[in-house]
Design a protein around this motif. Structure first.
Motif, PDB file in Angstrom:
ATOM      1  N   GLU A  26      14.228  -4.370   2.202  1.00 42.48           N
ATOM      2  CA  GLU A  26      15.003  -3.231   1.697  1.00 42.48           C
ATOM      3  C   GLU A  26      14.239  -2.417   0.669  1.00 42.48           C
ATOM      4  N   SER A  27      13.496  -3.105  -0.182  1.00 39.35           N
ATOM      5  CA  SER A  27      12.848  -2.427  -1.307  1.00 39.35           C
ATOM      6  C   SER A  27      11.331  -2.443  -1.250  1.00 39.35           C
ATOM      7  N   GLY A  28      10.790  -3.085  -0.230  1.00 44.66           N
ATOM      8  CA  GLY A  28       9.353  -3.341  -0.201  1.00 44.66           C
ATOM      9  C   GLY A  28       8.462  -2.123  -0.136  1.00 44.66           C
ATOM     10  N   LEU A  29       9.031  -0.975   0.228  1.00 40.59           N
ATOM     11  CA  LEU A  29       8.225   0.242   0.283  1.00 40.59           C
ATOM     12  C   LEU A  29       8.649   1.237  -0.799  1.00 40.59           C
ATOM     13  N   SER A  30       9.346   0.726  -1.794  1.00 44.15           N
ATOM     14  CA  SER A  30       9.807   1.578  -2.898  1.00 44.15           C
ATOM     15  C   SER A  30       8.857   1.471  -4.085  1.00 44.15           C
ATOM     16  N   VAL A  31       8.516   2.592  -4.647  1.00 43.06           N
ATOM     17  CA  VAL A  31       7.622   2.607  -5.809  1.00 43.06           C
ATOM     18  C   VAL A  31       8.176   1.731  -6.924  1.00 43.06           C
ATOM     19  N   GLN A  32       9.495   1.764  -7.101  1.00 41.59           N
ATOM     20  CA  GLN A  32      10.133   1.062  -8.210  1.00 41.59           C
ATOM     21  C   GLN A  32      10.041  -0.453  -8.094  1.00 41.59           C
ATOM     22  N   TRP A  33       9.728  -0.967  -6.905  1.00 39.91           N
ATOM     23  CA  TRP A  33       9.672  -2.417  -6.702  1.00 39.91           C
ATOM     24  C   TRP A  33       8.424  -3.019  -7.322  1.00 39.91           C
ATOM     25  N   TYR A  34       7.411  -2.197  -7.590  1.00 38.87           N
ATOM     26  CA  TYR A  34       6.103  -2.698  -7.975  1.00 38.87           C
ATOM     27  C   TYR A  34       5.795  -2.423  -9.441  1.00 38.87           C
ATOM     28  N   ASP A  35       5.019  -3.315 -10.023  1.00 37.95           N
ATOM     29  CA  ASP A  35       4.783  -3.286 -11.459  1.00 37.95           C
ATOM     30  C   ASP A  35       3.388  -2.821 -11.858  1.00 37.95           C
ATOM     31  N   ASP A  36       2.428  -3.121 -11.021  1.00 38.98           N
ATOM     32  CA  ASP A  36       1.052  -2.788 -11.377  1.00 38.98           C
ATOM     33  C   ASP A  36       0.364  -2.138 -10.188  1.00 38.98           C
ATOM     34  N   TRP A  37      -0.510  -1.218 -10.510  1.00 35.00           N
ATOM     35  CA  TRP A  37      -1.139  -0.388  -9.485  1.00 35.00           C
ATOM     36  C   TRP A  37      -2.653  -0.420  -9.615  1.00 35.00           C
ATOM     37  N   GLY A  38      -3.297  -0.425  -8.453  1.00 39.40           N
ATOM     38  CA  GLY A  38      -4.741  -0.334  -8.448  1.00 39.40           C
ATOM     39  C   GLY A  38      -5.194   1.118  -8.423  1.00 39.40           C
ATOM     40  N   GLN A  39      -6.471   1.299  -8.629  1.00 39.60           N
ATOM     41  CA  GLN A  39      -7.001   2.651  -8.517  1.00 39.60           C
ATOM     42  C   GLN A  39      -6.937   3.090  -7.071  1.00 39.60           C
ATOM     43  N   GLY A  40      -6.748   4.349  -6.854  1.00 39.68           N
ATOM     44  CA  GLY A  40      -6.611   4.852  -5.494  1.00 39.68           C
ATOM     45  C   GLY A  40      -7.948   5.072  -4.812  1.00 39.68           C
ATOM     46  N   TRP A  69       0.856  -1.179   0.000  1.00 38.93           N
ATOM     47  CA  TRP A  69       0.000   0.000   0.000  1.00 38.93           C
ATOM     48  C   TRP A  69       0.898   1.237   0.000  1.00 38.93           C
ATOM     49  N   PHE A  70       0.512   2.183  -0.821  1.00 37.06           N
ATOM     50  CA  PHE A  70       1.191   3.472  -0.887  1.00 37.06           C
ATOM     51  C   PHE A  70       0.166   4.574  -0.645  1.00 37.06           C
ATOM     52  N   ARG A  71       0.649   5.725  -0.276  1.00 33.81           N
ATOM     53  CA  ARG A  71      -0.249   6.877  -0.163  1.00 33.81           C
ATOM     54  C   ARG A  71       0.455   8.101  -0.722  1.00 33.81           C
ATOM     55  N   GLN A  72      -0.357   9.017  -1.180  1.00 33.07           N
ATOM     56  CA  GLN A  72       0.168  10.277  -1.684  1.00 33.07           C
ATOM     57  C   GLN A  72      -0.654  11.422  -1.122  1.00 33.07           C
ATOM     58  N   ALA A  73      -0.006  12.204  -0.287  1.00 29.21           N
ATOM     59  CA  ALA A  73      -0.654  13.372   0.295  1.00 29.21           C
ATOM     60  C   ALA A  73      -0.588  14.520  -0.703  1.00 29.21           C
ATOM     61  N   PRO A  74      -1.494  15.475  -0.582  1.00 31.97           N
ATOM     62  CA  PRO A  74      -1.482  16.619  -1.491  1.00 31.97           C
ATOM     63  C   PRO A  74      -0.122  17.320  -1.492  1.00 31.97           C
ATOM     64  N   GLY A  75       0.430  17.493  -2.675  1.00 33.80           N
ATOM     65  CA  GLY A  75       1.692  18.198  -2.807  1.00 33.80           C
ATOM     66  C   GLY A  75       2.928  17.421  -2.414  1.00 33.80           C
ATOM     67  N   LYS A  76       2.752  16.136  -2.110  1.00 39.40           N
ATOM     68  CA  LYS A  76       3.894  15.324  -1.688  1.00 39.40           C
ATOM     69  C   LYS A  76       4.090  14.124  -2.601  1.00 39.40           C
ATOM     70  N   GLU A  77       5.258  13.518  -2.503  1.00 35.87           N
ATOM     71  CA  GLU A  77       5.538  12.329  -3.294  1.00 35.87           C
ATOM     72  C   GLU A  77       4.817  11.116  -2.713  1.00 35.87           C
ATOM     73  N   ARG A  78       4.649  10.128  -3.559  1.00 34.57           N
ATOM     74  CA  ARG A  78       4.035   8.887  -3.115  1.00 34.57           C
ATOM     75  C   ARG A  78       4.934   8.205  -2.087  1.00 34.57           C
ATOM     76  N   GLU A  79       4.317   7.687  -1.045  1.00 31.25           N
ATOM     77  CA  GLU A  79       5.048   7.091   0.077  1.00 31.25           C
ATOM     78  C   GLU A  79       4.556   5.672   0.322  1.00 31.25           C
ATOM     79  N   GLY A  80       5.484   4.734   0.443  1.00 28.01           N
ATOM     80  CA  GLY A  80       5.123   3.371   0.776  1.00 28.01           C
ATOM     81  C   GLY A  80       4.805   3.268   2.255  1.00 28.01           C
TER      82      GLY A  80
END
Length: 127
Positions: A106-120, A36-47
């Motif tokens: 090490e990489s489990g919360l990195s955006v780059q580790w994941y290939d497909d995304w669901g709708q938010g 699961w990731f989240r993105q707050a207004p004006g911020k980068e996506r965070e794992g």
């Protein structure tokens, strides 16, 4: 058709709880590490959390440790994020993501580790 659909967001007061769902259709989540990731207004996506394919291993960002619980239901082909003690800082759009790569601390919360995304699904915490 392959789909990954996030749901369960809403507007809650500080201290409240929500359970987010990430439901897959057209394929089995059994073969995927989920996060699961989240993105707050004006911020980068965070794992915020990830879970291994078996469900036996979980990882949490320090900011959510103790308040968020990730889980998966193989029969329902769905992953969940239970959130307690919500804070205004938890406001954002929450998205699930999957990868066939193995669970990684090490990489489990990195955006780059994941290939497909669901709708938010949007979570708003305010009084």
């Amino acid at each position: 058709q392959l789909q990954l659909v996030g749901s369960g967001g809403g507007s809650v007061q500080p201290g409240g709880s929500l359970r987010l769902s990430c439901a897959a259709s057209g394929f089995s989540l059994d073969y995927y590490t989920i996060a699961w990731f989240r993105q707050a207004p004006g911020k980068e996506r965070e794992g915020v959390s990830s879970i291994s394919k078996s469900g036996r291993s979980t990882l949490y960002a320090d900011s959510v440790q103790g308040r968020f619980t990730i889980s998966r239901d193989h029969a329902a082909n769905t992953a969940y994020l239970q959130i307690h003690s919500l804070e205004p800082e938890d406001t954002g759009v929450y998205s699930c993501a999957i990868t066939t790569r193995s669970y990684s601390t090490e990489s489990g919360l990195s955006v780059q580790w994941y290939d497909d995304w669901g709708q938010g699904t949007r979570v708003t915490v305010s009084s």
